[in-house]
Write an enzyme that holds these catalytic residues in place. Structure first.
Site, PDB file in Angstrom:
ATOM      1  N   ASP A 108      -1.757  -8.379  10.962  1.00 21.72           N
ATOM      2  CA  ASP A 108      -3.201  -8.389  10.710  1.00 21.72           C
ATOM      3  C   ASP A 108      -3.789  -9.677  11.284  1.00 21.72           C
ATOM      4  O   ASP A 108      -4.257  -9.695  12.406  1.00 21.72           O
ATOM      5  CB  ASP A 108      -3.434  -8.242   9.207  1.00 21.72           C
ATOM      6  CG  ASP A 108      -4.899  -8.245   8.839  1.00 21.72           C
ATOM      7  OD1 ASP A 108      -5.745  -8.211   9.741  1.00 21.72           O
ATOM      8  OD2 ASP A 108      -5.225  -8.290   7.637  1.00 21.72           O
ATOM      9  N   ASP A 164       0.852  -1.391   0.229  1.00 17.39           N
ATOM     10  CA  ASP A 164       0.217  -1.162  -1.069  1.00 17.39           C
ATOM     11  C   ASP A 164      -1.238  -1.587  -1.112  1.00 17.39           C
ATOM     12  O   ASP A 164      -1.735  -2.300  -0.242  1.00 17.39           O
ATOM     13  CB  ASP A 164       0.958  -1.952  -2.158  1.00 17.39           C
ATOM     14  CG  ASP A 164       0.635  -3.452  -2.088  1.00 17.39           C
ATOM     15  OD1 ASP A 164       0.684  -4.019  -0.979  1.00 17.39           O
ATOM     16  OD2 ASP A 164       0.315  -4.034  -3.136  1.00 17.39           O
ATOM     17  N   ARG A 170       2.654   2.586  -2.216  1.00 12.90           N
ATOM     18  CA  ARG A 170       3.783   2.301  -1.315  1.00 12.90           C
ATOM     19  C   ARG A 170       4.588   3.571  -1.061  1.00 12.90           C
ATOM     20  O   ARG A 170       5.175   3.733   0.000  1.00 12.90           O
ATOM     21  CB  ARG A 170       4.714   1.245  -1.931  1.00 12.90           C
ATOM     22  CG  ARG A 170       4.121  -0.143  -1.994  1.00 12.90           C
ATOM     23  CD  ARG A 170       5.205  -1.175  -2.241  1.00 12.90           C
ATOM     24  NE  ARG A 170       4.676  -2.435  -2.714  1.00 12.90           N
ATOM     25  CZ  ARG A 170       4.214  -3.412  -1.942  1.00 12.90           C
ATOM     26  NH1 ARG A 170       4.194  -3.272  -0.647  1.00 12.90           N
ATOM     27  NH2 ARG A 170       3.756  -4.531  -2.472  1.00 12.90           N
TER      28      ARG A 170
HETATM   29  P1  5GP Z   1      -1.121 -11.245   8.299  1.00 10.67           P
HETATM   30  O1  5GP Z   1      -0.405 -12.491   7.865  1.00 10.67           O
HETATM   31  O2  5GP Z   1      -0.753 -10.771   9.669  1.00 10.67           O
HETATM   32  O3  5GP Z   1      -2.605 -11.378   8.115  1.00 10.67           O
HETATM   33  O4  5GP Z   1      -0.794 -10.139   7.270  1.00 10.67           O
HETATM   34  C1  5GP Z   1       0.424  -9.606   7.206  1.00 10.67           C
HETATM   35  C2  5GP Z   1       0.715  -9.092   5.823  1.00 10.67           C
HETATM   36  O5  5GP Z   1      -0.449  -8.710   5.099  1.00 10.67           O
HETATM   37  C3  5GP Z   1       1.538  -7.851   5.992  1.00 10.67           C
HETATM   38  O6  5GP Z   1       2.890  -8.184   5.851  1.00 10.67           O
HETATM   39  C4  5GP Z   1       1.052  -6.956   4.861  1.00 10.67           C
HETATM   40  O7  5GP Z   1       1.865  -7.156   3.751  1.00 10.67           O
HETATM   41  C5  5GP Z   1      -0.340  -7.425   4.549  1.00 10.67           C
HETATM   42  N1  5GP Z   1      -1.339  -6.547   5.182  1.00 10.67           N
HETATM   43  C6  5GP Z   1      -2.055  -6.797   6.305  1.00 10.67           C
HETATM   44  N2  5GP Z   1      -2.876  -5.782   6.607  1.00 10.67           N
HETATM   45  C7  5GP Z   1      -2.685  -4.851   5.642  1.00 10.67           C
HETATM   46  C8  5GP Z   1      -3.248  -3.541   5.412  1.00 10.67           C
HETATM   47  O8  5GP Z   1      -4.094  -3.010   6.140  1.00 10.67           O
HETATM   48  N3  5GP Z   1      -2.780  -2.898   4.313  1.00 10.67           N
HETATM   49  C9  5GP Z   1      -1.838  -3.423   3.475  1.00 10.67           C
HETATM   50  N4  5GP Z   1      -1.467  -2.671   2.434  1.00 10.67           N
HETATM   51  N5  5GP Z   1      -1.287  -4.627   3.669  1.00 10.67           N
HETATM   52  C10 5GP Z   1      -1.705  -5.343   4.742  1.00 10.67           C
END
Ligand code: 5GP
Ligand code: MG
Length: 180
Positions: A108, A164, A170
């Site tokens: 993300d 989740d 999940r």
């Molecule tokens: P980042 O550090 O890249 O912003 O986010 C990564 C983590 O955030 C992922 O491992 C995941 O657990 C959570 N995450 C990011 N986007 C989503 C989403 O659209 N849905 C869910 N359920 N979790 C997300």
């Protein structure tokens, strides 16, 4: 109790069907098996989101694998990243001279993967690659280098297949968008 239609009833729409996910995960397993032929892979899997992805993927790779699970969180219950990554670093596990493959459910902001990548780099692995099932179409996620990516998706909050919302969804076999 959840709704009478079960967890699927809470979805606004299905983004990726169970069949689509399985076909793509199989293809990724085939690619990884080819790339790591003759090697032992040390998989570092980020819990809990990558649980189903990693379970399905690794069972289709016919190579020796050492699995290390690791807790990381940046969402802390909401639908937006808090910007702070908390890691539960495993004690007594060495990554030195290992072929490390870091796996997560979704990219993300890229903060989680970048933090883990940097931390693992310090452990002097023989090689270090990353794989995610999903990557969001947003600038920071696109900048983060990933070696294996399942699907590119829009900038929407998704649930299911391990991912989740406040601890739920999940166990959905597909990936979908929640009702607003
Ligand atoms: P980042 O550090 O890249 O912003 O986010 C990564 C983590 O955030 C992922 O491992 C995941 O657990 C959570 N995450 C990011 N986007 C989503 C989403 O659209 N849905 C869910 N359920 N979790 C997300
Ligand atoms: Mg995660």
């Amino acid at each position: 109790m959840s709704s009478p239609t079960g967890v699927l009833g809470d979805l606004h729409r299905v983004l990726l069907s169970t069949e689509e996910i399985h076909a793509r995960v199989s293809a990724m397993a085939g690619q990884i098996e080819k790339d790591y032929a003759g090697r032992l892979i040390t998989v570092v899997a980020l819990m809990d989101g990558a649980l189903f992805f990693v379970a399905d993927l690794l069972r289709q790779i016919d190579l020796p694998i050492r699995l290390v699970t690791l807790g990381a969180s940046s969402y802390h219950g909401g639908t937006h990243s808090s910007g702070e990554v908390r890691l539960n670093w495993p004690s007594g596990v060495s990554f030195q001279e290992q072929h490390v493959l870091l796996l997560d459910d979704i990219l993300d902001t890229g903060l989680t993967l970048a933090a883990l990548h940097e931390r693992l780099r310090q452990e002097a692995p023989a090689s270090l690659r990353t794989g995610v099932l999903l990557r969001k179409n947003r600038p920071r996620a696109q900048e983060c280098p990933v070696d294996y990516c399942g699907f590119e998706i829009g900038d929407e909050f998704v649930v299911g297949y391990g991912m989740d919302y406040q601890g739920r969804f999940r166990n959905l076999p597909c990936i979908g968008i929640l009702r607003p």
